[in-house]
Design an enzyme around this catalytic site. Structure first.
Site: not given
Ligand SMILES: [Zn+2]
Length: 158
Positions: A58, A60, A88, A91
Site C-alpha cells: 500500500h 503508505e 487502511c 497502514c
Molecule cells: Zn493500507
C-alpha cells in the site's frame, strides 16, 4: 480537524498525483508522501499490489519502507504522512509503529469505497485505529473534496 496550510495542500496533491501514476500502471489509485519535521520530503509511495503481487505494498507502507531503506527511519518519528486516500487499518497501525506524528488524508474510505469496488473494506476508520493506540498521532481528513475523488472515478472508469 485542523485546517490545511498551503504546504499541506501541495503535499496532498503530490500524493494524489502518485495515485494517478499507480493507476496508470494498473495498480489501485493510492499515493503517499512522508515529510519530516523540518518539512523535507523523505519518501514517496504508491500502491503496487497488482504490479508486485504483494498485498502489503500500500502507498503508505511503501513510503515507510522506502524511508527506512534509505536510513531515514528516525526521520519518520514526528513526520507527517500525506495520503491520497484514508489509510487502511494495516497502514494506520504501521504509521503508529513508525511513530509518525500526523496523518493527513484526502478522500475518506467511506467516499472512495463505493467508487472503487474490489478489495476489503473496514468499519474501523484511520482516526479510530490511531486513537485505539497509546501513541498520540494527529489525524486530519478528509480534505480536497471532489478533487480527491477524481482519481478514484478515473480509475474506476478504466
Ligand atoms: Zn493500507
Amino acid at each position: 480537524m485542523t485546517d490545511l496550510t498551503d504546504i499541506d495542500r501541495t503535499h496532498l496533491r503530490r500524493a494524489i498525483d502518485l495515485a494517478a501514476l499507480a493507476a496508470e500502471r494498473g495498480d489501485r489509485p493510492f499515493g503517499a508522501v512522508a515529510v519530516d519535521r523540518d518539512g523535507t520530503v523523505i519518501a514517496e509511495g504508491a500502491n503496487a499490489v497488482s504490479s508486485t503481487g504483494d498485498v502489503t505494498t500500500h502507498a503508505e507502507l511503501v513510503a515507510i519502507t522506502v524511508a527506512t531503506a534509505a536510513g531515514k527511519a528516525e526521520d519518520l518519528r514526528g513526520a507527517t504522512v500525506y495520503a491520497s486516500g484514508e489509510p487502511c487499518p494495516m497502514c494506520s497501525a504501521a504509521m503508529v509503529w513508525a511513530q509518525v506524528g500526523r496523518i493527513v488524508f484526502a478522500a475518506a474510505a467511506a467516499e472512495f469505497g463505493p467508487i472503487l469496488p474490489g478489495g476489503p473494506s473496514f468499519t474501523l476508520t484511520c482516526a479510530e485505529l490511531v486513537a485505539s493506540s497509546n501513541v498520540p498521532v494527529e489525524v486530519s481528513g478528509p480534505h480536497l473534496g471532489e478533487e480527491a475523488l477524481a482519481v478514484f472515478r478515473a480509475a474506476a472508469a478504466r
